[in-house]
Design a protein around this motif. Structure first.
Motif, PDB file in Angstrom:
ATOM      1  N   MET A   1     -53.583  15.105  13.640  1.00 38.52           N
ATOM      2  CA  MET A   1     -53.456  15.517  15.033  1.00 38.52           C
ATOM      3  C   MET A   1     -53.761  14.304  15.900  1.00 38.52           C
ATOM      4  O   MET A   1     -54.379  13.346  15.435  1.00 38.52           O
ATOM      5  CB  MET A   1     -54.407  16.673  15.340  1.00 38.52           C
ATOM      6  N   VAL A   2     -53.327  14.342  17.154  1.00 39.63           N
ATOM      7  CA  VAL A   2     -53.600  13.245  18.085  1.00 39.63           C
ATOM      8  C   VAL A   2     -54.254  13.811  19.335  1.00 39.63           C
ATOM      9  O   VAL A   2     -54.000  14.950  19.722  1.00 39.63           O
ATOM     10  CB  VAL A   2     -52.322  12.464  18.456  1.00 39.63           C
ATOM     11  N   MET A   3     -55.093  12.978  19.959  1.00 44.27           N
ATOM     12  CA  MET A   3     -55.772  13.405  21.177  1.00 44.27           C
ATOM     13  C   MET A   3     -55.219  12.628  22.362  1.00 44.27           C
ATOM     14  O   MET A   3     -55.034  11.403  22.295  1.00 44.27           O
ATOM     15  CB  MET A   3     -57.281  13.161  21.074  1.00 44.27           C
ATOM     16  N   CYS A   4     -54.957  13.331  23.436  1.00 37.99           N
ATOM     17  CA  CYS A   4     -54.485  12.692  24.659  1.00 37.99           C
ATOM     18  C   CYS A   4     -55.630  11.868  25.239  1.00 37.99           C
ATOM     19  O   CYS A   4     -56.734  12.384  25.425  1.00 37.99           O
ATOM     20  CB  CYS A   4     -54.012  13.742  25.655  1.00 37.99           C
ATOM     21  N   SER A   5     -55.381  10.593  25.524  1.00 35.80           N
ATOM     22  CA  SER A   5     -56.428   9.724  26.057  1.00 35.80           C
ATOM     23  C   SER A   5     -56.741  10.043  27.513  1.00 35.80           C
ATOM     24  O   SER A   5     -57.747   9.583  28.039  1.00 35.80           O
ATOM     25  CB  SER A   5     -56.022   8.250  25.901  1.00 35.80           C
ATOM     26  N   ASN A   6     -55.920  10.866  28.146  1.00 35.24           N
ATOM     27  CA  ASN A   6     -56.152  11.229  29.541  1.00 35.24           C
ATOM     28  C   ASN A   6     -56.930  12.548  29.682  1.00 35.24           C
ATOM     29  O   ASN A   6     -57.944  12.608  30.349  1.00 35.24           O
ATOM     30  CB  ASN A   6     -54.813  11.317  30.286  1.00 35.24           C
TER      31      ASN A   6
ATOM     32  N   PHE B   1     -52.450   7.645  23.361  1.00 33.37           N
ATOM     33  CA  PHE B   1     -51.449   8.704  23.436  1.00 33.37           C
ATOM     34  C   PHE B   1     -51.658   9.471  24.736  1.00 33.37           C
ATOM     35  O   PHE B   1     -52.782   9.829  25.088  1.00 33.37           O
ATOM     36  CB  PHE B   1     -51.586   9.639  22.238  1.00 33.37           C
ATOM     37  N   CYS B   2     -50.571   9.723  25.432  1.00 33.73           N
ATOM     38  CA  CYS B   2     -50.607  10.531  26.661  1.00 33.73           C
ATOM     39  C   CYS B   2     -49.689  11.720  26.433  1.00 33.73           C
ATOM     40  O   CYS B   2     -48.503  11.563  26.112  1.00 33.73           O
ATOM     41  CB  CYS B   2     -50.139   9.697  27.849  1.00 33.73           C
TER      42      CYS B   2
ATOM     43  N   THR C   1     -47.841  16.840  29.322  1.00 41.23           N
ATOM     44  CA  THR C   1     -48.348  17.375  30.589  1.00 41.23           C
ATOM     45  C   THR C   1     -48.899  16.254  31.450  1.00 41.23           C
ATOM     46  O   THR C   1     -48.565  16.135  32.645  1.00 41.23           O
ATOM     47  CB  THR C   1     -49.444  18.445  30.332  1.00 41.23           C
ATOM     48  N   CYS C   2     -49.759  15.417  30.865  1.00 41.23           N
ATOM     49  CA  CYS C   2     -50.326  14.300  31.609  1.00 41.23           C
ATOM     50  C   CYS C   2     -49.250  13.282  31.996  1.00 41.23           C
ATOM     51  O   CYS C   2     -49.302  12.713  33.090  1.00 41.23           O
ATOM     52  CB  CYS C   2     -51.429  13.634  30.806  1.00 41.23           C
ATOM     53  N   THR C   3     -48.299  13.068  31.097  1.00 47.42           N
ATOM     54  CA  THR C   3     -47.209  12.147  31.395  1.00 47.42           C
ATOM     55  C   THR C   3     -46.454  12.582  32.642  1.00 47.42           C
ATOM     56  O   THR C   3     -46.182  11.778  33.524  1.00 47.42           O
ATOM     57  CB  THR C   3     -46.241  12.040  30.195  1.00 47.42           C
ATOM     58  N   SER C   4     -46.152  13.871  32.738  1.00 44.42           N
ATOM     59  CA  SER C   4     -45.412  14.356  33.927  1.00 44.42           C
ATOM     60  C   SER C   4     -46.289  14.338  35.167  1.00 44.42           C
ATOM     61  O   SER C   4     -45.817  14.038  36.262  1.00 44.42           O
ATOM     62  CB  SER C   4     -44.830  15.748  33.678  1.00 44.42           C
ATOM     63  N   LEU C   5     -47.581  14.638  35.037  1.00 42.56           N
ATOM     64  CA  LEU C   5     -48.484  14.620  36.196  1.00 42.56           C
ATOM     65  C   LEU C   5     -48.704  13.213  36.711  1.00 42.56           C
ATOM     66  O   LEU C   5     -48.841  12.993  37.919  1.00 42.56           O
ATOM     67  CB  LEU C   5     -49.838  15.247  35.828  1.00 42.56           C
ATOM     68  N   LEU C   6     -48.757  12.251  35.782  1.00 45.66           N
ATOM     69  CA  LEU C   6     -49.009  10.852  36.166  1.00 45.66           C
ATOM     70  C   LEU C   6     -47.716  10.083  36.429  1.00 45.66           C
ATOM     71  O   LEU C   6     -47.753   8.901  36.760  1.00 45.66           O
ATOM     72  CB  LEU C   6     -49.816  10.141  35.072  1.00 45.66           C
ATOM     73  N   ASN C   7     -46.555  10.755  36.244  1.00 43.71           N
ATOM     74  CA  ASN C   7     -45.234  10.117  36.396  1.00 43.71           C
ATOM     75  C   ASN C   7     -45.102   8.855  35.566  1.00 43.71           C
ATOM     76  O   ASN C   7     -44.660   7.818  36.039  1.00 43.71           O
ATOM     77  CB  ASN C   7     -44.945   9.811  37.874  1.00 43.71           C
TER      78      ASN C   7
END
Length: 193
Positions: free
Chosen positions: A152-157, A182-183, A186-192
């Motif tokens: 599994m991977v954890m989002c760094s954000n 890894f982002c 959800t975070c990728t779209s929020l942070l553009n």
């Protein structure tokens, strides 16, 4: 007037076939005499009857023995504890194993795990054909629990965990995955990003 109670003594270990000893509380591999298949059981009580050891056990099941196909989150070392109790001849016990709770299994470092280390997190009643309700964490959109056999991977954000497959990451290089930031989507779209 009060009386002192006799202290219960813990049953002594029993040596099987002069090879190894087992005791109440051990998990064991039991050989099916007809198919030579190994089953997993937890020892509850042992009694010597006419020179033979009779062992009362609580059975563990593999998911494939309950459902025709195991869900993807069931690990290779996973068993399901049951309320199925029975007796086996001590001679059918092949060897000892260890069946941990899922959380205990996760806490054991991989270099300490042995071939006969297994875990359980679900409970099943074969008479009722029902699983006991348990609360297990589920992840992201798939809403499935963790399979400890899969990375599994954890989002760094946001610090949330994700199944690799759910975020389209390949297993080809696990070292590379552990080093990268890894982002999640959800975070990728929020942070553009």
């Amino acid at each position: 007037m009060w009386q002192m109670r006799k202290r219960r003594q813990r049953p002594k270990p029993v040596t099987l076939r002069d090879q190894f000893s087992v005791e109440v509380g051990d998990d064991v591999l039991v050989r099916n005499k007809e198919s030579n298949k190994l089953w997993v059981a937890h020892i509850l009580r042992m009694t010597k009857i006419k020179g033979r050891i009779s062992v009362e056990v609580r059975w563990y099941y593999r998911m494939e023995e309950i459902l025709s196909k195991a869900p993807s989150f069931i690990g290779d070392k996973e068993f399901i504890i049951s309320d199925h109790y029975g007796f086996v001849d001590g001679e059918t016990i092949s060897e000892k194993c260890r069946v941990h709770t899922f959380s205990a299994y996760q806490g054991i470092s991989s270099d300490k795990l042995e071939e006969n280390d297994y875990y359980w997190r679900f409970e099943y009643s074969p008479v009722l054909h029902k699983f006991k309700e348990v609360s297990v964490p589920v992840y992201w959109e798939c809403q499935l629990p963790e399979n400890p056999d899969k990375m599994m991977v954890m989002c760094s954000n946001c610090d949330k965990w994700y199944h690799r497959e759910c975020v389209n990451l390949q297993e080809s290089d696990p070292d590379k995955l552990s080093e990268m930031d890894f982002c999640c989507p959800t975070c990728t779209s929020l942070l553009n990003i």
